[in-house]
Design a protein around this motif. Structure first.
Motif, PDB file in Angstrom:
ATOM      1  N   UNK A 123       0.832  -1.204   0.000  1.00 24.24           N
ATOM      2  CA  UNK A 123       0.000   0.000   0.000  1.00 24.24           C
ATOM      3  C   UNK A 123       0.866   1.253   0.000  1.00 24.24           C
ATOM      4  N   UNK A 124       0.324   2.328  -0.532  1.00 26.04           N
ATOM      5  CA  UNK A 124       1.019   3.618  -0.543  1.00 26.04           C
ATOM      6  C   UNK A 124       1.249   4.097   0.884  1.00 26.04           C
ATOM      7  N   UNK A 125       2.414   4.661   1.139  1.00 31.96           N
ATOM      8  CA  UNK A 125       2.791   5.065   2.501  1.00 31.96           C
ATOM      9  C   UNK A 125       3.421   6.444   2.476  1.00 31.96           C
ATOM     10  N   UNK A 126       3.035   7.284   3.409  1.00 30.51           N
ATOM     11  CA  UNK A 126       3.659   8.594   3.575  1.00 30.51           C
ATOM     12  C   UNK A 126       4.788   8.438   4.594  1.00 30.51           C
ATOM     13  N   UNK A 153      13.043  -1.836   7.621  1.00 28.54           N
ATOM     14  CA  UNK A 153      12.143  -2.312   6.577  1.00 28.54           C
ATOM     15  C   UNK A 153      12.398  -1.554   5.272  1.00 28.54           C
ATOM     16  N   UNK A 154      12.446  -2.309   4.178  1.00 28.49           N
ATOM     17  CA  UNK A 154      12.705  -1.683   2.889  1.00 28.49           C
ATOM     18  C   UNK A 154      11.559  -0.760   2.500  1.00 28.49           C
ATOM     19  N   UNK A 155      11.886   0.482   2.147  1.00 26.87           N
ATOM     20  CA  UNK A 155      10.896   1.430   1.659  1.00 26.87           C
ATOM     21  C   UNK A 155      10.806   1.386   0.139  1.00 26.87           C
ATOM     22  N   UNK A 156      11.960   1.512  -0.512  1.00 24.47           N
ATOM     23  CA  UNK A 156      11.983   1.432  -1.967  1.00 24.47           C
ATOM     24  C   UNK A 156      13.422   1.333  -2.449  1.00 24.47           C
ATOM     25  N   UNK A 157      13.579   0.897  -3.690  1.00 26.91           N
ATOM     26  CA  UNK A 157      14.869   0.881  -4.377  1.00 26.91           C
ATOM     27  C   UNK A 157      14.765   1.747  -5.617  1.00 26.91           C
ATOM     28  N   UNK A 158      15.712   2.634  -5.801  1.00 26.01           N
ATOM     29  CA  UNK A 158      15.779   3.451  -7.008  1.00 26.01           C
ATOM     30  C   UNK A 158      17.082   3.120  -7.721  1.00 26.01           C
ATOM     31  N   UNK A 159      16.985   2.614  -8.950  1.00 29.38           N
ATOM     32  CA  UNK A 159      18.183   2.301  -9.718  1.00 29.38           C
ATOM     33  C   UNK A 159      18.663   3.540 -10.457  1.00 29.38           C
ATOM     34  N   UNK A 160      19.879   3.471 -10.969  1.00 28.87           N
ATOM     35  CA  UNK A 160      20.444   4.616 -11.660  1.00 28.87           C
ATOM     36  C   UNK A 160      19.725   4.925 -12.971  1.00 28.87           C
TER      37      UNK A 160
END
Length: 311
Positions: A123-126, A153-160
């Motif tokens: 779910x979307x999280x602020x 806890x993993x929030x997100x991964x952003x790749x290059x």
């Protein structure tokens, strides 16, 4: 095997170059959004989800066809092998389609003091900036960052190659304490060490079954190079262990005290003429002798550099 390794190197390089060129041409520019008021948005590239969806659909069609044939011709077949194969391809197709949905769904919106995170399947999280616990290097072929909350806890991964990657990296670097973004050390964060014959660079390395990222060091001497965990090098320098070895075996690299090897070993043969208070870097074939030797003030400087790294 060689072709697979070559492709694993070339494909990310080609994709990364194409993405950077497209961004320079303004096709993926990010900025303030008028719909939510976010400073910028981080998303995956559209072609990533399209690629997974297309592959999934192809697998579904092929798997469904083979499954249908296996069911119709079941009486003429010797065993359940064709049916299992068809079902396996179908399941793989379903997984690819589901992954495509997750890739397409991912979105991070950045505001002044918080992020709105929509992960692949949760779910979307602020998330307030104060809730972010760590920002670590991401271990994938494209690189990037893994962002976790204070509970790990993993929030997100952003790749290059994510749209908005450089924006989110700068955003986190500006708003988070330095300790949070360098635990463990990231490549280039600690200045490299250079001796007469040996060069040492700080970089993150995976450790354990879960691949937890830990502080590591790349040792290079001529054509010899190996990765070692910082904690093991500290134990070596404090004489808790006599030999530290590289995390990979291509080739296997050792850093050791000369008196740590058995008199019957090839390591002893390669280091028997060295001073006891020296460190030798060895690699197969060891008959060539040490690739580098540290003694005196050079060894002292190397020890200080290693012990100053985060662990």
């Amino acid at each position: 095997m060689a072709v697979a390794v070559l492709l694993s190197i070339l494909i990310p390089a080609i994709v990364g170059a194409a993405v950077r060129r497209g961004d320079r041409n303004g096709r993926a520019a990010t900025g303030p959004t008028t719909d939510t008021g976010a400073l910028f948005v981080v998303t995956n590239r559209r072609w990533q989800s399209v690629l997974f969806r297309v592959v999934g659909i192809v697998f579904l069609v092929i798997g469904g066809f083979f499954t249908l044939v296996a069911v119709v011709e079941s009486e003429q077949m010797d065993g359940p092998g064709p049916l299992i194969t068809g079902a396996g391809i179908t399941v793989a197709g379903v997984l690819f389609v589901v992954l495509a949905m997750g890739i397409r769904r991912f979105r991070v919106e950045a505001f002044g003091n918080h992020l709105t995170v929509r992960p692949w399947f949760r779910a979307t999280r602020v998330v307030a900036v104060t809730e972010i616990g760590s920002v670590r290097p991401s271990l994938n072929q494209y690189g990037g960052i893994d962002v976790r909350d204070v509970n790990g806890r993993m929030l997100f991964t952003a790749t290059t190659i994510s749209i908005g990657y450089h924006d989110i990296a700068a955003y986190l670097q500006e708003r988070l304490p330095r300790k949070q973004t360098t635990n463990p050390a990231v490549p280039g964060d600690a200045a490299s060490w250079q001796g007469a014959t040996l060069r040492a660079e700080s970089l993150p390395l995976p450790r354990g079954r879960k691949g937890t990222v830990k502080s590591g060091v790349r040792l290079t001497a001529g054509g010899v190079s190996g990765h070692m965990h910082t904690s093991e090098l500290v134990n070596l320098l404090n004489h808790r262990i006599g030999i530290a070895e590289s995390t990979t075996s291509d080739p296997l690299v050792f850093l050791c005290w000369p008196d740590s090897a058995s008199p019957t070993s090839i390591v002893w043969e390669a280091t028997k003429d060295l001073p006891a208070d020296s460190l030798a870097l060895l690699a197969d074939p060891m008959e060539r002798g040490p690739a580098a030797v540290l003694t005196g003030t050079e060894l002292t400087d190397f020890s200080k550099w290693i012990t100053a790294l985060p662990r």
